[in-house]
Every structure is written in structure tokens, then in C-alpha cells.
Design a protein around this motif. Structure first.
Motif, short mmCIF file in Angstrom:
data_model
loop_
_atom_site.label_atom_id
_atom_site.label_comp_id
_atom_site.label_asym_id
_atom_site.label_seq_id
_atom_site.Cartn_x
_atom_site.Cartn_y
_atom_site.Cartn_z
N ALA A 183 15.22 -9.33 -3.40
CA ALA A 183 15.54 -10.44 -2.00
C ALA A 183 15.13 -10.77 -1.26
O ALA A 183 13.93 -12.00 -0.80
N MET A 184 13.20 -9.83 -1.39
CA MET A 184 12.08 -10.29 -0.27
C MET A 184 11.09 -11.40 -0.82
O MET A 184 10.16 -11.90 -0.72
N SER A 185 11.10 -10.54 -2.48
CA SER A 185 10.25 -11.18 -3.78
C SER A 185 10.82 -13.27 -3.67
O SER A 185 9.85 -13.85 -3.65
N VAL A 204 6.70 -5.12 -1.51
CA VAL A 204 6.42 -6.57 -2.71
C VAL A 204 5.55 -6.82 -1.41
O VAL A 204 4.81 -8.17 -1.61
N GLU A 205 5.76 -6.98 -0.43
CA GLU A 205 5.12 -7.93 1.19
C GLU A 205 3.73 -7.84 1.23
O GLU A 205 2.35 -7.79 1.47
N SER A 206 3.11 -6.18 0.37
CA SER A 206 1.61 -5.72 0.42
C SER A 206 1.24 -7.18 -0.93
O SER A 206 1.54 -7.07 -1.63
N THR A 262 7.17 4.74 -1.44
CA THR A 262 7.88 5.15 -0.88
C THR A 262 7.19 5.16 0.78
O THR A 262 8.75 4.91 1.66
N ALA A 263 6.51 4.86 1.33
CA ALA A 263 6.40 4.26 2.11
C ALA A 263 6.46 3.30 3.64
O ALA A 263 7.10 3.49 4.33
N SER A 264 6.43 2.56 2.21
CA SER A 264 7.03 1.55 2.59
C SER A 264 8.31 1.43 3.26
O SER A 264 8.62 0.63 4.32
N GLY A 265 8.77 2.11 2.21
CA GLY A 265 10.23 2.20 1.97
C GLY A 265 10.81 2.64 3.77
O GLY A 265 11.39 2.59 5.22
N ASP A 266 10.20 3.83 4.07
CA ASP A 266 10.19 4.27 5.55
C ASP A 266 9.44 3.74 6.57
O ASP A 266 10.35 3.76 7.77
N SER A 267 8.71 3.04 6.44
CA SER A 267 7.99 2.60 7.52
C SER A 267 8.61 0.86 7.72
O SER A 267 7.91 -0.18 8.58
N GLY A 268 9.47 0.63 6.84
CA GLY A 268 10.41 -0.90 7.86
C GLY A 268 9.36 -1.97 6.89
O GLY A 268 10.60 -3.09 7.48
#
Ligand code: ADP
Length: 291
Positions: free
Chosen positions: A68-70, A270-272, A260-266
Motif C-alpha cells: 500500500a505504501m509503495s 519501503v519508506e527507507s 522488524t525494526a521498521s514494523g515496530d517503529s511505525g
């Protein structure tokens, strides 16, 4: 026996027992299409895709969120509907925990994240630790409301994150959205997961829902120290399965601590602007889906 009311009109509640044949104004009144509102909302959404998995914890929500985000980052108008009613993880993955839904005269207003319209049961729960104890009919009603009462507006793409398995939730989505474009099935590489994917593919076939493809997630681990790929859960199971079942294989995403880190950090992965194998794998999968 007359069933007319004081004004000489039939009482609609008496229709089932009324012997009034032709000429009855109540009987003649066009029965409104109970799906009119639903159809009207859905007609404004160009593509609708459901993300499914046979098992929990394989990365289904991760794929749904990043898909969705991409598409949104590529300039499309995108909605993300989380129907994992018992275990909604989309709010956490997008940093939207604690947000609440509001409504105006056009309907329920989705939570907007930089233009991505998001709906989840997570936005209805005052206590995130409280279990959602809903039987089938309630779940069906909630999903219908999410599609019918939410003012999605004009969208290019609606990504639906379904709970694992082939239960009420994906079935309801298939029944309520007759022009669903298809399903993305997420799995992990090992054999036991493949058995569940076969069920997901068979479910789609039974409902005439196109399988857009299989994603093999957690496919090997790229060691951050030596760069070697370690096959923690073996590799290639998803690809073999896709081939044997005659459905497209979309690609393999390795285990990457950054996911994992991106999921936990909200924040969606794909934004990185990562140039890691996992980031490239996501980009390749999304390119194949061509949203
Ligand atoms: P599901 O929706 O199938 O239950 P999730 O998308 O919630 O699975 O993923 C479960 C956990 O695994 C989450 O913490 C997520 O960040 C993590 N995860 C998913 N895919 C990967 C991956 N390729 N590498 C590392 N962690 C991942």
C-alpha cells in the motif's frame, strides 16, 4: 380482512400476511437495493486486492503495508483496510496506535497517513490489550460497515489485509466485492507453511478469485557480519509451490532486522532508501504486481 391503516394505505409490516393483490401501493413501491451504498462506494475504487496467508506470523501485514505504501509513494490514491479483526497490527506498523475513527455526514473518515487512507479495528478499541470476542455474523457486519460506511472516496487501489486462513473474513470480502482483482498469498519457505498456502490457493480457485502471486517471505537471512545468506527456514518452498500450483511467483524476501525494526517503529520498510537485498526484493515484487 383489511390491513389498511387509517390513511387507506397498506402497512408494510403486514405485507407477509396481506391478501391485497395487484394495485397495492406498498407492494408496488420499488424495494431499494440493499447493496446500493456498498456498490456506490466500491465503484469509486479502481483496483481491490486482498493479501492472504495460510498461517500467522509469516509477514502478511508487512507485505500489505509495504504494498500500500509503495503504491502511495508512487503517486496513487491508496486505501489500506485491515480486516485482521482479532489481531490488527496495521496501526502499530504505521505508527497510528491510539488513533480513533470519526464520522461526518459522508460516512466514517479513514485515518490519513500522508494521503494513505487506513481503516482497522485497532482504531475502534479503547484498550489495545482487550481481546476482540466476535462471532462470524458480527465480523461479517463489521467488514461490511468498513466497506459501506467508510468514505473511501476515489481510490486507485484498496489493499485488504486479511487474517491468516480461509475463514469468515476473506470469504466475506470475496462475497461483498465481486470485482476483487485478486489475492497476494504470503508464505514462508518451509514445507509446513506450503501446505497452508495450497489451501489458500484452493480457496481462491473455489471463489474464482485470481491469484496474483505468491511471496516467499523470510527466505534466508543475510548475515550483517559476513554477508553470507543463511537459510534459517530453508529456501525455495514458496517458489516450488507456486510452480506446482500454476500460480505466479512474485519473489522472495530475506529476513532483515531492518524490516522488524521498521514494523515496530511505525514506519513502512519501503519508506527507507535502503539498498539491501530485502529492500530490492520488495521493489521487484511490487514492480511485478504493477500497481
Ligand atoms: P502476519 O501478518 O503474517 O502475522 P507480520 O507482517 O505481522 O505477519 O510479521 C510478523 C513479524 O515479523 C513482524 O514483527 C514483522 O516486522 C516481522 N517480519 C516480517 N517479515 C520480515 C522479514 N522479511 N524480515 C524480518 N522481519 C520480518
Amino acid at each position: 380482512m383489511s390491513q389498511n391503516n387509517d390513511h387507506g394505505e397498506c402497512s408494510p409490516s403486514a405485507c407477509s400476511t396481506c391478501s391485497h393483490a395487484s394495485g397495492c401501493p406498498s407492494a408496488k413501491a420499488p424495494a431499494g437495493d440493499p447493496d446500493a451504498k456498498l456498490k456506490s462506494r466500491l465503484s469509486k475504487i479502481r483496483r481491490k486486492v486482498v493479501v492472504m496467508s495460510g498461517k500467522g506470523g509469516v509477514g502478511k501485514s508487512t507485505v500489505a503495508v509495504n504494498l500500500a505504501m509503495s503504491a502511495m509513494l508512487a503517486g496513487q490514491r491508496v486505501g489500506l483496510l485491515d480486516i485482521d479483526l482479532h489481531g490488527p497490527s496495521v496501526p502499530t506498523m504505521l505508527g497510528l496506535e491510539g488513533r480513533r475513527l470519526e464520522a461526518d455526514d459522508q460516512g466514517i473518515i479513514p485515518i490519513s497517513l500522508g494521503g494513505l487512507s487506513v481503516i482497522s479495528t485497532g482504531f475502534l478499541l479503547s484498550d489495545p490489550d482487550a481481546p476482540v470476542v466476535w462471532r462470524g455474523p458480527v465480523k461479517i457486519g463489521v467488514i461490511r460497515q468498513f466497506l459501506e460506511e467508510v468514505n473511501w472516496g476515489d481510490l486507485d487501489l484498496l489493499v485488504i489485509d486479511a487474517p491468516p486462513g480461509t475463514g469468515d473474513e476473506p470469504l466475506t470480502v470475496c462475497q461483498l466485492i465481486p470485482d476483487l482483482d485478486g489475492a497476494v498469498i504470503v508464505t514462508t519457505p518451509q514445507k509446513v507453511a506450503a501446505v497452508d498456502v495450497r489451501k489458500s490457493v484452493s480457496f481462491c480457485r473455489e471463489l474464482n478469485l485470481p491469484v496474483l502471486g505468491v511471496v516467499e517471505n523470510m527466505s534466508g537471512f543475510v548475515c550483517p557480519h559476513c554477508g553470507q545468506v543463511v537459510d534459517i527456514m530453508s529456501r525455495g518452498g514458496g517458489q516450488k509451490l507456486a510452480e506446482s500450483m500454476g500460480v505466479p511467483f512474485l519473489g522472495a524476501v530475506p529476513i532483515d532486522p531492518a524490516i522488524t525494526a521498521s514494523g515496530d517503529s511505525g514506519r513502512a520498510f519501503v519508506e527507507s532508501t535502503d539498498v539491501t537485498p530485502a529492500a530490492q526484493a520488495f521493489r521487484d515484487i511490487l514492480a511485478k504486481l504493477n500497481f
